[in-house]
Write a protein that holds these residues in place. Sequence first.
Motif, PDB file in Angstrom:
ATOM      1  N   ALA A 341      18.054  74.528  49.555  1.00  0.00           N
ATOM      2  CA  ALA A 341      17.403  75.738  50.061  1.00  0.00           C
ATOM      3  C   ALA A 341      16.311  75.305  51.027  1.00  0.00           C
ATOM      4  O   ALA A 341      15.346  74.653  50.637  1.00  0.00           O
ATOM      5  N   GLY A 342      16.463  75.655  52.284  1.00  0.00           N
ATOM      6  CA  GLY A 342      15.572  75.154  53.316  1.00  0.00           C
ATOM      7  C   GLY A 342      14.519  76.153  53.751  1.00  0.00           C
ATOM      8  O   GLY A 342      14.648  77.355  53.551  1.00  0.00           O
ATOM      9  N   GLU A 343      13.471  75.622  54.385  1.00  0.00           N
ATOM     10  CA  GLU A 343      12.400  76.487  54.877  1.00  0.00           C
ATOM     11  C   GLU A 343      12.911  77.478  55.914  1.00  0.00           C
ATOM     12  O   GLU A 343      12.544  78.655  55.893  1.00  0.00           O
ATOM     13  N   VAL A 344      13.765  77.007  56.823  1.00  0.00           N
ATOM     14  CA  VAL A 344      14.237  77.886  57.890  1.00  0.00           C
ATOM     15  C   VAL A 344      15.672  78.347  57.715  1.00  0.00           C
ATOM     16  O   VAL A 344      16.063  79.393  58.248  1.00  0.00           O
ATOM     17  N   GLN A 345      16.480  77.579  56.991  1.00  0.00           N
ATOM     18  CA  GLN A 345      17.849  78.034  56.774  1.00  0.00           C
ATOM     19  C   GLN A 345      18.410  77.461  55.478  1.00  0.00           C
ATOM     20  O   GLN A 345      17.980  76.407  55.017  1.00  0.00           O
ATOM     21  N   THR A 346      19.362  78.204  54.903  1.00  0.00           N
ATOM     22  CA  THR A 346      20.022  77.788  53.673  1.00  0.00           C
ATOM     23  C   THR A 346      21.523  77.963  53.832  1.00  0.00           C
ATOM     24  O   THR A 346      22.038  79.084  53.756  1.00  0.00           O
ATOM     25  N   PRO A 347      22.256  76.868  54.107  1.00  0.00           N
ATOM     26  CA  PRO A 347      23.714  76.959  54.193  1.00  0.00           C
ATOM     27  C   PRO A 347      24.325  77.197  52.807  1.00  0.00           C
ATOM     28  O   PRO A 347      23.890  76.612  51.818  1.00  0.00           O
ATOM     29  N   LEU A 348      25.351  78.031  52.761  1.00  0.00           N
ATOM     30  CA  LEU A 348      26.012  78.373  51.514  1.00  0.00           C
ATOM     31  C   LEU A 348      27.504  78.135  51.638  1.00  0.00           C
ATOM     32  O   LEU A 348      28.108  78.485  52.660  1.00  0.00           O
ATOM     33  N   VAL A 349      28.083  77.545  50.595  1.00  0.00           N
ATOM     34  CA  VAL A 349      29.524  77.316  50.569  1.00  0.00           C
ATOM     35  C   VAL A 349      30.064  77.867  49.257  1.00  0.00           C
ATOM     36  O   VAL A 349      29.336  78.424  48.448  1.00  0.00           O
ATOM     37  N   GLY A 350      31.356  77.699  49.054  1.00  0.00           N
ATOM     38  CA  GLY A 350      31.993  78.216  47.849  1.00  0.00           C
ATOM     39  C   GLY A 350      32.933  79.356  48.179  1.00  0.00           C
ATOM     40  O   GLY A 350      32.991  79.836  49.323  1.00  0.00           O
ATOM     41  N   PRO A 351      33.683  79.828  47.184  1.00  0.00           N
ATOM     42  CA  PRO A 351      34.681  80.877  47.430  1.00  0.00           C
ATOM     43  C   PRO A 351      34.108  82.147  48.029  1.00  0.00           C
ATOM     44  O   PRO A 351      34.796  82.850  48.782  1.00  0.00           O
ATOM     45  N   GLY A 352      32.837  82.448  47.717  1.00  0.00           N
ATOM     46  CA  GLY A 352      32.242  83.676  48.231  1.00  0.00           C
ATOM     47  C   GLY A 352      31.777  83.592  49.659  1.00  0.00           C
ATOM     48  O   GLY A 352      31.486  84.627  50.291  1.00  0.00           O
ATOM     49  N   ALA A 353      31.691  82.394  50.218  1.00  0.00           N
ATOM     50  CA  ALA A 353      31.132  82.237  51.557  1.00  0.00           C
ATOM     51  C   ALA A 353      32.068  82.737  52.646  1.00  0.00           C
ATOM     52  O   ALA A 353      31.623  83.259  53.683  1.00  0.00           O
TER      53      ALA A 353
END
Length: 402
Positions: A341-353
């Motif tokens: 979890a980043g200060e400016v962005q949070t990349p997300l992966v997984g089936p829901g992405a």
Amino acid sequence: MPSSRAARRTRYDRATADLDPPFAIVDLDAFDANSAALVARAAGKPLRVPSKSVRVRALIDRTLAHPGWRGIMAFTLPEAIWLAGHDTAGDVLVAYPTADRAALRRLATDEQLARTITVMVDGTDQLDLVDALVPATRRAAPVRVCIDLDASWRPVSGVHIGVRRSPVHSPGQAGALAAAVAARPGFQLVGLMSYEAQIAGLGDAPPGRPVRGALIRAIQTRSMAELLARRAAVVAEVRRHADLEFVNGGGTGSVAATAADPAVTEVAAGSGLFGPWLFDGYRTWRPEPAAFFALAVVRRPDATTATALGGGWIASGETSPTRQPRPWLPEGLRLIGTEGAGEVQTPLVGPGAAGLRVGDRVYFRHSKAGELCEHVNEVHLVQGERIVDVVPTYRGEGRVFL
């Protein structure tokens, strides 16, 4: 009762359709259900709400309005003084010792504050500080004092299981400090507190780690047995020197076990109201998730990744993945290990992405309770498919205590 996760996402999206992330919400149905469940687990003993686990005055008031709740546990003396100026805060216990000279002077010279607030001590040096600031002869009323008993488990020499709080561990040490407080003019010993962090604050069923869970449960069983005997002896020793008004113990993760201790008269529990994700790792009771923050999806780096703006709302404690927030709605999302979890962005992966588009919301759960509110000025209270109120956090009221 709180609904399924898919239904919750629909409700929250509809309720907050006019809001732009980031924002925080509290699901009042889940919040109230957690409050009632904690009261039931306390089995008739009053619950004291730790303010640091909430940090929203309106929600502290809402909790205290429910039967079974009585009193606030503040985390600083300036906060306690601020809370004491409001109608619902007639009994405020400061959970940690203070060296705030201005706040101590104000407490000792204001009769109403002195009768409302109880400060924490674990040694005579804290009494010395008060005496140096305001001699007993100049106080508006005696300073109410609570002794902090170290509840950690020390099975063998050199082994310390639990948090490092008070130096007062044995009945003899507690009795000596109680005698010293009782002998000091201008002080009144009214309480004893012990926080069994190794039981109340440590999940005994960590997902995917059965061996660790079994080890934690074994430690907690033995630690609780030792504490029950020691706490009873400490209370008996302290009562030789003072007529205690309360003996406080526990936390959300140990409400039932702590309430069953005959030596305890009240239990502290606050994190269970919000239900942060760390409490998913408990066997006996898991609170309903009630507090969330929403971020907007702003880019799609590839077909399997969706990136939210912001998100690095990291919890206090040891540096590890357990302190990161977790995406909860929609289901099937996870953080990337190399970015988190980043200060400016949070990349997300997984089936829901794959199903997320730019502009969609992702609802996160904070690792711990209360600290979420240090990132927002207000909390949107949701019931059903609408926002029923918007209330300020401590930060929104211009109050940052630690």
